[in-house]
Design a protein around this motif. Structure first.
Motif, PDB file in Angstrom:
ATOM      1  N   VAL A   1      -5.227   4.126   8.769  1.00 55.28           N
ATOM      2  CA  VAL A   1      -5.481   3.208   7.565  1.00 55.28           C
ATOM      3  C   VAL A   1      -4.428   3.529   6.638  1.00 55.28           C
ATOM      4  O   VAL A   1      -4.005   4.679   6.311  1.00 55.28           O
ATOM      5  CB  VAL A   1      -6.824   3.668   7.003  1.00 55.28           C
ATOM      6  CG1 VAL A   1      -7.248   4.850   6.656  1.00 55.28           C
ATOM      7  CG2 VAL A   1      -7.230   2.467   5.974  1.00 55.28           C
ATOM      8  N   SER A   2      -4.017   2.665   6.022  1.00 51.88           N
ATOM      9  CA  SER A   2      -2.990   2.637   4.958  1.00 51.88           C
ATOM     10  C   SER A   2      -3.772   1.987   3.554  1.00 51.88           C
ATOM     11  O   SER A   2      -4.544   1.128   3.481  1.00 51.88           O
ATOM     12  CB  SER A   2      -1.854   1.713   4.994  1.00 51.88           C
ATOM     13  OG  SER A   2      -2.117   0.438   5.065  1.00 51.88           O
ATOM     14  N   TYR A   3      -3.570   2.896   2.429  1.00 51.89           N
ATOM     15  CA  TYR A   3      -4.250   2.426   1.068  1.00 51.89           C
ATOM     16  C   TYR A   3      -3.495   3.002   0.062  1.00 51.89           C
ATOM     17  O   TYR A   3      -2.660   3.873   0.198  1.00 51.89           O
ATOM     18  CB  TYR A   3      -5.529   2.907   1.230  1.00 51.89           C
ATOM     19  CG  TYR A   3      -5.906   4.297   1.709  1.00 51.89           C
ATOM     20  CD1 TYR A   3      -5.724   5.578   0.469  1.00 51.89           C
ATOM     21  CD2 TYR A   3      -6.083   4.928   2.935  1.00 51.89           C
ATOM     22  CE1 TYR A   3      -5.744   6.829   0.761  1.00 51.89           C
ATOM     23  CE2 TYR A   3      -6.386   6.365   3.209  1.00 51.89           C
ATOM     24  CZ  TYR A   3      -6.000   7.112   2.130  1.00 51.89           C
ATOM     25  OH  TYR A   3      -6.408   8.462   2.700  1.00 51.89           O
ATOM     26  N   PRO A   4      -3.492   2.609  -1.163  1.00 50.47           N
ATOM     27  CA  PRO A   4      -2.873   3.216  -2.205  1.00 50.47           C
ATOM     28  C   PRO A   4      -3.394   4.396  -2.450  1.00 50.47           C
ATOM     29  O   PRO A   4      -4.523   5.014  -2.385  1.00 50.47           O
ATOM     30  CB  PRO A   4      -3.224   1.900  -3.339  1.00 50.47           C
ATOM     31  CG  PRO A   4      -3.555   0.910  -2.544  1.00 50.47           C
ATOM     32  CD  PRO A   4      -4.524   1.321  -1.463  1.00 50.47           C
ATOM     33  N   LEU A   5      -2.374   5.391  -3.165  1.00 52.42           N
ATOM     34  CA  LEU A   5      -2.835   6.713  -3.651  1.00 52.42           C
ATOM     35  C   LEU A   5      -3.989   6.546  -4.594  1.00 52.42           C
ATOM     36  O   LEU A   5      -4.528   7.589  -4.465  1.00 52.42           O
ATOM     37  CB  LEU A   5      -1.510   6.944  -3.994  1.00 52.42           C
ATOM     38  CG  LEU A   5      -1.711   8.490  -4.548  1.00 52.42           C
ATOM     39  CD1 LEU A   5      -1.654   9.675  -3.255  1.00 52.42           C
ATOM     40  CD2 LEU A   5      -0.462   9.324  -5.294  1.00 52.42           C
ATOM     41  N   ALA A   6      -4.045   5.606  -5.407  1.00 51.53           N
ATOM     42  CA  ALA A   6      -5.124   5.713  -6.382  1.00 51.53           C
ATOM     43  C   ALA A   6      -6.502   5.429  -5.970  1.00 51.53           C
ATOM     44  O   ALA A   6      -7.496   5.647  -6.485  1.00 51.53           O
ATOM     45  CB  ALA A   6      -5.109   4.429  -7.239  1.00 51.53           C
ATOM     46  N   TYR A   7      -6.533   5.107  -4.402  1.00 52.13           N
ATOM     47  CA  TYR A   7      -7.962   5.114  -3.696  1.00 52.13           C
ATOM     48  C   TYR A   7      -8.483   6.592  -3.716  1.00 52.13           C
ATOM     49  O   TYR A   7      -9.702   6.612  -3.313  1.00 52.13           O
ATOM     50  CB  TYR A   7      -7.613   4.439  -2.429  1.00 52.13           C
ATOM     51  CG  TYR A   7      -7.851   2.741  -2.454  1.00 52.13           C
ATOM     52  CD1 TYR A   7      -7.574   2.267  -3.520  1.00 52.13           C
ATOM     53  CD2 TYR A   7      -7.897   2.117  -1.452  1.00 52.13           C
ATOM     54  CE1 TYR A   7      -7.451   0.808  -3.780  1.00 52.13           C
ATOM     55  CE2 TYR A   7      -8.323   0.755  -1.284  1.00 52.13           C
ATOM     56  CZ  TYR A   7      -7.922   0.021  -2.531  1.00 52.13           C
ATOM     57  OH  TYR A   7      -7.791  -1.146  -2.603  1.00 52.13           O
ATOM     58  N   ILE A   8      -7.460   7.515  -3.761  1.00 48.06           N
ATOM     59  CA  ILE A   8      -8.199   8.688  -3.598  1.00 48.06           C
ATOM     60  C   ILE A   8      -8.543   9.565  -4.951  1.00 48.06           C
ATOM     61  O   ILE A   8      -7.841   9.290  -5.916  1.00 48.06           O
ATOM     62  CB  ILE A   8      -7.173   9.984  -2.861  1.00 48.06           C
ATOM     63  CG1 ILE A   8      -6.646   9.424  -1.605  1.00 48.06           C
ATOM     64  CG2 ILE A   8      -7.399  11.108  -3.147  1.00 48.06           C
ATOM     65  CD1 ILE A   8      -7.691   9.755  -0.759  1.00 48.06           C
ATOM     66  N   ASP A   9      -9.767  10.147  -5.069  1.00 48.10           N
ATOM     67  CA  ASP A   9     -10.103  10.218  -6.456  1.00 48.10           C
ATOM     68  C   ASP A   9      -9.443  11.129  -7.097  1.00 48.10           C
ATOM     69  O   ASP A   9      -8.989  12.352  -6.187  1.00 48.10           O
ATOM     70  CB  ASP A   9     -11.556  10.972  -6.188  1.00 48.10           C
ATOM     71  CG  ASP A   9     -12.724  10.031  -5.781  1.00 48.10           C
ATOM     72  OD1 ASP A   9     -12.577   8.629  -6.000  1.00 48.10           O
ATOM     73  OD2 ASP A   9     -13.824  10.335  -4.987  1.00 48.10           O
ATOM     74  N   ASN A  10      -8.971  11.038  -8.246  1.00 46.12           N
ATOM     75  CA  ASN A  10      -8.259  12.098  -9.114  1.00 46.12           C
ATOM     76  C   ASN A  10      -7.055  12.244  -8.783  1.00 46.12           C
ATOM     77  O   ASN A  10      -6.317  13.567  -8.541  1.00 46.12           O
ATOM     78  CB  ASN A  10      -9.337  13.544  -8.994  1.00 46.12           C
ATOM     79  CG  ASN A  10      -8.702  14.356 -10.250  1.00 46.12           C
ATOM     80  OD1 ASN A  10      -8.461  13.801 -11.263  1.00 46.12           O
ATOM     81  ND2 ASN A  10      -8.939  15.653 -10.014  1.00 46.12           N
ATOM     82  N   ALA A  11      -6.233  11.338  -7.996  1.00 44.02           N
ATOM     83  CA  ALA A  11      -4.858  11.590  -7.501  1.00 44.02           C
ATOM     84  C   ALA A  11      -4.097  11.769  -8.698  1.00 44.02           C
ATOM     85  O   ALA A  11      -4.399  11.228  -9.924  1.00 44.02           O
ATOM     86  CB  ALA A  11      -4.630  10.032  -6.783  1.00 44.02           C
ATOM     87  N   VAL A  12      -2.806  12.386  -8.536  1.00 42.18           N
ATOM     88  CA  VAL A  12      -1.702  12.393  -9.503  1.00 42.18           C
ATOM     89  C   VAL A  12      -1.055  11.452  -9.401  1.00 42.18           C
ATOM     90  O   VAL A  12      -0.144  10.873  -8.475  1.00 42.18           O
ATOM     91  CB  VAL A  12      -0.995  13.737  -9.425  1.00 42.18           C
ATOM     92  CG1 VAL A  12      -0.017  13.829 -10.191  1.00 42.18           C
ATOM     93  CG2 VAL A  12      -1.842  14.996  -9.058  1.00 42.18           C
ATOM     94  N   ILE A  13      -1.136  10.262 -10.602  1.00 41.34           N
ATOM     95  CA  ILE A  13      -0.270   9.252 -10.612  1.00 41.34           C
ATOM     96  C   ILE A  13       0.239   8.963 -12.064  1.00 41.34           C
ATOM     97  O   ILE A  13      -0.399   9.097 -13.018  1.00 41.34           O
ATOM     98  CB  ILE A  13      -1.288   7.989 -10.306  1.00 41.34           C
ATOM     99  CG1 ILE A  13      -1.809   7.961  -9.087  1.00 41.34           C
ATOM    100  CG2 ILE A  13      -0.203   6.566 -10.524  1.00 41.34           C
ATOM    101  CD1 ILE A  13      -2.720   6.914  -8.579  1.00 41.34           C
TER     102      ILE A  13
ATOM    103  N   ASN B   1       0.834  -1.047  -0.063  1.00 42.38           N
ATOM    104  CA  ASN B   1      -0.113  -0.070   0.010  1.00 42.38           C
ATOM    105  C   ASN B   1       0.827   1.423  -0.148  1.00 42.38           C
ATOM    106  O   ASN B   1       0.475   2.245  -0.789  1.00 42.38           O
ATOM    107  CB  ASN B   1      -0.855   0.043   1.403  1.00 42.38           C
ATOM    108  CG  ASN B   1      -2.174  -0.976   1.022  1.00 42.38           C
ATOM    109  OD1 ASN B   1      -2.394  -1.428   0.328  1.00 42.38           O
ATOM    110  ND2 ASN B   1      -2.898  -1.184   2.075  1.00 42.38           N
ATOM    111  N   MET B   2       1.928   1.430   0.771  1.00 46.59           N
ATOM    112  CA  MET B   2       2.779   2.486   1.280  1.00 46.59           C
ATOM    113  C   MET B   2       4.169   2.699   0.092  1.00 46.59           C
ATOM    114  O   MET B   2       4.358   3.964  -0.056  1.00 46.59           O
ATOM    115  CB  MET B   2       3.008   2.478   2.424  1.00 46.59           C
ATOM    116  CG  MET B   2       1.796   2.452   3.563  1.00 46.59           C
ATOM    117  SD  MET B   2       0.820   4.024   3.264  1.00 46.59           S
ATOM    118  CE  MET B   2       1.928   5.320   3.393  1.00 46.59           C
TER     119      MET B   2
END
Length: 545
Positions: free
Chosen positions: A339-351, A156-157
């Motif tokens: 809580v740990s989660y992938p950055l992609a779980y946040i809407d509209n994240a910069v990836i 996740n991190m």
């Protein structure tokens, strides 16, 4: 014993794995061989989830999330973090209460014993990941974990490598919560430890199941390598990006609002905790978020609330009785529920999480005295002074032994993770602020109308409105007035915020007491600055209060 057909490999033991990966463990006993060892390598989050449930190390919560307990430790233990004293780096390390020296002989013995411990396990978990979203600066890390939940945290991190990609490991993290150090044998303070060796490119973590030690261990390493070797500024901050590409940084310790304030539905999240600033711009050091969830609700923090779903890992929470629904208000285990989660779980994240240089910087402080303005604009000299001071209130639960907010000064808003002298980071920040003409603001996310226990916490909605006004330019030409004690420029008005709140003196019934408490805090600033810093830091932060 359960076997994963594709991603798990049979091995001749931990020693065999490490030798194949050129981990240079000549000190190991040659008899450390286990023919039955099952090393689960680069499992997917779903596979790791199934292993967690099979072994009973996690409970299935709502939305498919996993819930774990981290045991005795529910926060970091800074007094048990050590740097190996080595010839090549000893002169560079700022030896202090957070960078505690330990001799190489102890490290070698500890490494041998923790590997001997893992070698006796029927199965362990390994991930090959990267620290750093920019390919020009990333570091390849191999993580070896005793338990699958820790390995899921790593997934996740950190930034997972692409399947089939050539992976050449540079650093190693070996984590075994069940291994207990013997201080007399291993040179530690007590049974838990986090030990970093720059020469051996290894982090050893044991005696604690708190997963935050993994991410902060590697962040500490990056805070040495990138500034010293690549002229890149590493920062304990969150970051987001507006529609026109404008970047904002949010500096602050855990609990001051870095994750919450950067997860804004109107902006794209770059990352919530650890970043680096190059000549090109910034990049996220991590690939996920590690958010506090105490009192989490869809109204206050909708993006984080929606991220608590399948493959997220929630720590030290409880369920409502008779259900698998998380009770976010329950503090019975700790205040520091996470809580740990992938950055992609946040809407509209910069990836991938790479962006240009910042336009605005916010210093987040949780003022337990309740005297600092909720928003103030800093001059360049003030920016350096308050960056080096790093004032906040330590929030309950983030570290062991902290039960309620207490005033503290954490250099550069991240003293526990900074191996080099403070002036190194401060000078690099000043150069970049000047070069890119960045505006700097201080935001008090703490108390108003009185100190902790008397006043009330500043509303999140007001804090968001103030930050939004800075970002959209509403406060560019606003009229300000100086704080009578601190000299901070306080806006007289801000869209969406009652004007009387902008000057904290207005919120106190007893104005004389407000002035007394303001001067008390100013004196703490002066004492801290005079006691903590040498001439180089004092030359940078030339302003005082």
């Amino acid at each position: 014993m359960h076997k994963t057909n594709i991603s798990s490999i049979k091995s001749t033991g931990i020693k065999g794995l490490l030798i194949r990966q050129n981990w240079q463990l000549k000190a190991l006993n040659p008899n450390l061989i286990s023919a039955t060892m099952n090393i689960h390598k680069n499992l997917s989050p779903e596979e790791l989830k199934q292993h967690c449930l099979r072994l009973g190390v996690a409970t299935l919560g709502e939305n498919g999330t996993l819930v774990i307990r981290t045991g005795q430790f529910t926060g970091r233990s800074p007094k048990d973090k050590f740097f190996v004293r080595e010839n090549a780096s000893a002169a560079d390390i700022d030896w202090n209460e957070f960078n505690i020296p330990i001799e190489e002989a102890y490290f070698l013995k500890l490494r041998e014993d923790i590997l001997r411990y893992l070698d006796q396990k029927e199965e362990v978990w390994e991930q090959e990941v990267y620290a750093g979203a920019d390919p020009d600066y990333r570091i390849a890390v191999t993580c070896l974990n005793e338990w699958p939940d820790s390995n899921l945290f790593v997934c996740n991190m950190f930034i997972c490598r692409t399947p089939g990609e050539l992976f050449i490991p540079e650093w190693k993290i070996i984590q075994a919560p069940g291994f207990r150090a013997d201080p007399a044998v291993h040179g530690t303070r007590q049974q838990n430890f986090a030990v970093i060796s720059l020469a051996h490119k290894t982090i050893l973590i044991g005696g604690t199941g708190y997963t935050g030690e993994i991410k902060k261990g590697m962040f500490t390493v990056m805070n040495y390598l990138l500034p010293k070797e690549r002229n890149v500024l590493t920062m304990h901050c969150s970051a987001n990006q507006g529609a026109d590409g404008d970047v904002a940084l949010f500096f602050g310790l855990s609990g001051t609002g870095k994750t919450t304030l950067s997860a804004d539905a109107e902006r794209r999240l770059i990352g919530d905790d650890e970043h680096a600033w190059t000549d090109k711009g910034i990049f996220n050091i991590e690939g996920g978020c590690y958010a506090k969830v105490i009192d989490l609700s869809p109204e206050k923090e909708p993006q984080i609330f929606r991220a608590v779903r399948d493959h997220a890992l929630v720590e030290n929470v409880t369920f409502f009785e008779g259900s698998n629904r998380i009770n976010y208000a329950d503090r019975s285990v700790t205040e520091n529920t996470r809580v740990s989660y992938p950055l992609a779980y946040i809407d509209n994240a910069v990836i991938p999480s790479v962006a240009g240089s910042p336009r605005h910087i916010f210093f987040l402080t949780c003022d337990a005295f309740g005297v600092l303005p909720p928003l103030s604009r800093l001059s360049p000299r003030q920016a350096m002074y308050y960056f080096l001071s790093g004032y906040t209130a330590r929030i309950a639960g983030t570290e062991e032994g902290v039960k309620e907010p207490r005033p503290t000064f954490s250099t550069c808003f991240g003293a526990p993770f900074l191996p080099l002298a403070p002036h190194v980071y401060a000078e690099m920040l000043r150069e970049r602020i000047d070069r890119d003409e960045v505006s700097v603001w201080m935001v008090n996310t703490g108390w108003t109308g009185g100190g902790y226990g008397t006043g009330e916490r500043i509303r999140l909605s007001y804090t968001r409105a103030m930050i939004r006004a800075v970002l959209n330019g509403s406060l560019k030409d606003t009229i300000t007035q100086p704080h009578p004690v601190f000299g901070l420029e306080m806006p007289l008005s801000c869209p969406g915020v009652p004007s009387h709140l902008l000057n904290p003196a207005n919120t106190w019934t007893d104005k004389a007491l407000y002035e007394t408490e303001s001067r008390k805090l100013a004196e703490l600033f002066r004492e801290n600055y005079g006691k903590k810093f040498g001439e180089k830091e004092k030359e940078i932060g030339v302003v005082s209060v």
